[in-house]
Motif scaffolding. Structure first.
Motif, PDB file in Angstrom:
ATOM      1  N   GLU A  69     -10.138 -24.039 -21.144  1.00 12.83           N
ATOM      2  CA  GLU A  69      -9.332 -25.146 -20.635  1.00 12.83           C
ATOM      3  C   GLU A  69      -7.910 -24.664 -20.334  1.00 12.83           C
ATOM      4  OE1 GLU A  69      -6.506 -28.327 -20.972  1.00 12.83           O
ATOM      5  OE2 GLU A  69      -6.876 -26.981 -22.642  1.00 12.83           O
ATOM      6  N   GLU A  70      -7.356 -25.076 -19.201  1.00 14.49           N
ATOM      7  CA  GLU A  70      -6.117 -24.515 -18.666  1.00 14.49           C
ATOM      8  C   GLU A  70      -4.855 -24.759 -19.493  1.00 14.49           C
ATOM      9  OE1 GLU A  70      -6.294 -26.508 -14.951  1.00 14.49           O
ATOM     10  OE2 GLU A  70      -7.737 -25.100 -14.102  1.00 14.49           O
ATOM     11  N   SER A  71      -4.736 -25.912 -20.120  1.00 12.04           N
ATOM     12  CA  SER A  71      -3.486 -26.237 -20.822  1.00 12.04           C
ATOM     13  C   SER A  71      -3.379 -25.543 -22.182  1.00 12.04           C
ATOM     14  CB  SER A  71      -3.350 -27.752 -21.012  1.00 12.04           C
ATOM     15  OG  SER A  71      -4.188 -28.195 -22.069  1.00 12.04           O
ATOM     16  N   ARG A  72      -4.476 -24.986 -22.654  1.00 13.20           N
ATOM     17  CA  ARG A  72      -4.528 -24.354 -23.982  1.00 13.20           C
ATOM     18  C   ARG A  72      -4.263 -25.377 -25.096  1.00 13.20           C
ATOM     19  NH1 ARG A  72      -7.686 -21.026 -23.599  1.00 13.20           N
ATOM     20  NH2 ARG A  72      -7.033 -19.984 -25.482  1.00 13.20           N
ATOM     21  N   TYR A  73      -4.601 -26.631 -24.842  1.00 16.25           N
ATOM     22  CA  TYR A  73      -4.403 -27.723 -25.795  1.00 16.25           C
ATOM     23  C   TYR A  73      -4.977 -27.374 -27.164  1.00 16.25           C
ATOM     24  CZ  TYR A  73      -5.196 -32.274 -27.992  1.00 16.25           C
ATOM     25  OH  TYR A  73      -5.230 -33.323 -28.876  1.00 16.25           O
ATOM     26  N   TRP A  74      -6.138 -26.748 -27.199  1.00 14.57           N
ATOM     27  CA  TRP A  74      -6.825 -26.463 -28.454  1.00 14.57           C
ATOM     28  C   TRP A  74      -6.367 -25.165 -29.091  1.00 14.57           C
ATOM     29  CZ3 TRP A  74      -9.745 -30.116 -30.699  1.00 14.57           C
ATOM     30  CH2 TRP A  74     -10.137 -31.189 -29.907  1.00 14.57           C
ATOM     31  N   GLY A  75      -5.463 -24.422 -28.438  1.00 15.75           N
ATOM     32  CA  GLY A  75      -4.996 -23.156 -28.979  1.00 15.75           C
ATOM     33  C   GLY A  75      -6.048 -22.078 -28.838  1.00 15.75           C
ATOM     34  N   ASP A  76      -5.974 -21.086 -29.726  1.00 16.86           N
ATOM     35  CA  ASP A  76      -6.959 -20.007 -29.716  1.00 16.86           C
ATOM     36  C   ASP A  76      -8.202 -20.485 -30.441  1.00 16.86           C
ATOM     37  OD1 ASP A  76      -5.939 -17.949 -28.255  1.00 16.86           O
ATOM     38  OD2 ASP A  76      -4.998 -16.933 -29.957  1.00 16.86           O
ATOM     39  N   VAL A  77      -9.249 -20.738 -29.710  1.00 22.97           N
ATOM     40  CA  VAL A  77     -10.502 -21.164 -30.323  1.00 22.97           C
ATOM     41  C   VAL A  77     -11.594 -20.170 -29.939  1.00 22.97           C
ATOM     42  CG1 VAL A  77      -9.911 -23.614 -30.381  1.00 22.97           C
ATOM     43  CG2 VAL A  77     -11.090 -22.690 -28.385  1.00 22.97           C
ATOM     44  N   ALA A  78     -12.605 -20.148 -30.744  1.00 19.98           N
ATOM     45  CA  ALA A  78     -13.743 -19.260 -30.490  1.00 19.98           C
ATOM     46  C   ALA A  78     -14.446 -19.681 -29.206  1.00 19.98           C
ATOM     47  CB  ALA A  78     -14.704 -19.333 -31.666  1.00 19.98           C
TER      48      ALA A  78
END
Length: 138
Positions: A69-78
């Motif tokens: 996802e472009e905004s990186r809302y979830w941060g670094d996720v697997a």
């Protein structure tokens, strides 16, 4: 019977209307979905879906790949996760089991890909109704 279909620019007024409903605002008061732009975009990491009973729209589901996802809302996720946003549009449709069925359909879509290992959700701490909903679903 509830089904999910892709949201399109023809759903713009409906989604803007639902965004103004008190129960939708309460679940996410500071969110602007930029429907005018987003309904015309179809990135391969996202599905925006309208839930409907026959031809009557009742809610919205978004499924994303949070690692892409472009905004990186979830941060670094697997990799191989999915994230779901879900809501019922009209207050009169709450409490009828529609959300449960919508979530079951969304989860089935997520796990249809055998690589997907888990689904993320992020209800507000204050949204106790959503917390109970997700707890009931396990």
């Amino acid at each position: 019977m509830i089904n999910l279909r892709p949201a399109t620019s023809a759903d713009l007024n409906l989604l803007q209307h639902w965004d103004q409903q008190p129960h939708v605002i309460a679940s996410d008061p500071n969110d602007d979905w930029y429907w005018e732009v987003e309904l015309s975009r179809n990135p391969d990491w996202r599905e925006q879906l309208i839930a409907q009973i026959e031809d009557r729209p009742i809610g919205f589901v978004q499924i994303i790949d949070p690692a892409r996802e472009e905004s990186r809302y979830w941060g670094d996720v697997a990799p191989d996760l999915r994230a779901i946003d879900i809501w019922i549009g009209e207050e009169t449709d709450l409490g009828k089991g529609y959300g449960t069925r919508m979530m079951q359909l969304a989860l089935a879509r997520c796990f249809a890909d055998p690589r997907v290992t888990a689904v993320l959700i992020d209800p507000l701490a204050s949204n106790t109704r959503a917390h109970r909903f997700y707890e009931r679903l396990g």
